[in-house]
Design an enzyme around this catalytic site. Structure first.
Site, PDB file in Angstrom:
ATOM      1  CG  ASN A 147      -0.254  -0.299   2.506  1.00 42.18           C
ATOM      2  OD1 ASN A 147       0.311  -1.378   2.663  1.00 42.18           O
ATOM      3  ND2 ASN A 147      -0.287   0.621   3.451  1.00 42.18           N
ATOM      4  CG  HIS A 195     -12.345   2.803   1.460  1.00 41.95           C
ATOM      5  ND1 HIS A 195     -11.338   3.698   1.787  1.00 41.95           N
ATOM      6  CD2 HIS A 195     -12.050   1.659   2.093  1.00 41.95           C
ATOM      7  CE1 HIS A 195     -10.480   3.111   2.595  1.00 41.95           C
ATOM      8  NE2 HIS A 195     -10.890   1.875   2.795  1.00 41.95           N
ATOM      9  CB  CYS A 318      -4.327   2.244   8.914  1.00 43.16           C
ATOM     10  SG  CYS A 318      -5.820   1.874   7.976  1.00 43.16           S
TER      11      CYS A 318
END
Length: 375
Positions: A147, A195, A318
């Site tokens: 990510n 999302h 996150c």
């Protein structure tokens, strides 16, 4: 606002919202209820599950709706540990925090965990995984693409290796869903989150191979075939299925266009801004560009860009607010200074060439300002 943080979340597609609205307004029944409104919701949920299963190439009974990628990761790690009671876990050191933190929690309960480091390009090599496999290894997690860097991992080889040793293999596909084919046939479980592909927040889907040894994470009622308690968000599930279908259908065209924007941006940054370095090598997603800016602090650069109307990040959303350098970049061998100077730019289908030009202009000014202050 120029939005270059699509790896964190994407804007909701208008057609997806249209798909969701009936289940937020007229057909609002609980999908577990037996009356007419409940049956309409149950039918919508069935259609959404069938749609996701068709894209994944699995049985509908192997698809479970969750609150998103983090819940899926927790379910995979903790569910396998609960099913086995003891054993050894293999987790890549570049996994999403939801996987790493879950594994650390299981260590406190007696599970031994080996964290595999990537090579300098950010790739987890299958040979590195094979070297640490033990007779009591019960679980392995290596994500499809990272990510932070966008580096694609050799998950087919790793998944095949795990299957040969009877090890449960979980693949976090949150960044790759809707961009490229997913390695379903090599996994015991994988996760997607709506999302990330222009669907709603708060809904994900988890594939769990039929017969896989895993226990449920969320106890409660008989929803999701008694494997995940709690009333299912029907509107969000319908939105996920619609967004997933649209993303897969447009993956080729959108991927080429996004990659062209990203490549043009990276080429000019590296050529026109001194002391810059692209992080991560090999095959990457078309959206990601993780760049270190020598003489800059990534957080300061992010704030200046934000003030100038450009949205970026310094790593996983996150992990926002963390004072430590990226665990992904340090695992790749970057120094603390290099890791802290990194900024992640992630492009999406709504970005334009004009935005690339404007971002380059603003970025140069921000980098120059920070470097001038640091002299």
């Amino acid at each position: 606002m120029i939005y270059l943080d699509n790896a964190a979340t994407t804007p909701l597609d208008g057609e997806v919202l249209t798909e969701m609205l009936p289940y937020l307004k007229e057909n609002y029944g609980n999908s577990s209820s037996q009356h007419a409104l409940g049956r309409k919701s149950a039918h919508a949920l069935l259609c959404a599950r069938d749609g996701v299963a068709k894209i994944l190439g699995c049985k509908s009974e192997e698809v479970y709706f969750t609150s998103g990628g983090t819940e899926c990761a927790n379910w995979a790690v903790k569910g396998v540990c609960a099913a086995h009671g003891k054993g050894h876990l293999i987790v890549s050191a570049i996994e999403h925090p939801s996987v790493i933190e879950s594994a650390k929690e299981m260590q406190k309960l007696g599970f031994d965990t080996t964290f595999i480091l990537p090579d300098k390009d950010g790739v987890i090599q299958p040979e590195a995984v094979e070297k640490v496999i033990r007779t009591d290894t019960v679980f392995c997690a290596v994500m499809h693409a990272n990510n932070e860097t966008g580096v694609i991992q050799p998950v087919e080889k790793i998944g095949g290796l795990c299957r040969g040793h009877g090890i449960f293999y979980f693949c976090d596909c949150v960044q790759t869903a809707g961009l490229m084919p997913l390695p379903v046939k090599f996994c015991d479980a994988l996760s997607v989150s709506a999302h990330k592909f222009y669907g709603p927040c708060g809904i994900g889907a988890m594939y769990i191979k039929e017969g896989a040894k895993i226990q449920r994470l969320v106890s409660g009622g008989r929803q999701e075939r008694s494997q995940r308690g709690g009333t299912v968000n029907v509107a969000a599930a319908a939105g996920l299925a619609k967004a997933f279908e649209a993303a897969v259908k447009g993956a080729g065209e959108n991927g080429k266009r996004t990659a062209a924007l990203r490549d043009s941006f990276v080429k000019r940054v590296l050529a026109e801004i001194p002391d810059t370095k692209m992080n991560g090598g090999g095959e990457k997603l078309p959206s990601h560009a993780n760049i270190s800016f020598g003489g800059c602090d990534g957080e300061n650069l992010l704030f200046l860009l934000d003030l100038a109307g450009v949205a970026v990040s310094t790593g996983s959303a996150c992990s926002a607010g963390a004072v430590t350098p990226s665990h992904v970049l340090t695992a790749m061998g970057l120094s603390e200074r290099q890791a802290k100077s990194a900024v992640r730019f992630t492009f999406g289908k709504y970005n334009t060439e004009q935005e690339v030009e404007e971002t380059l202009k603003i970025l140069k000014e921000c980098v120059s300002k920070i470097r001038g202050l640091n002299k």
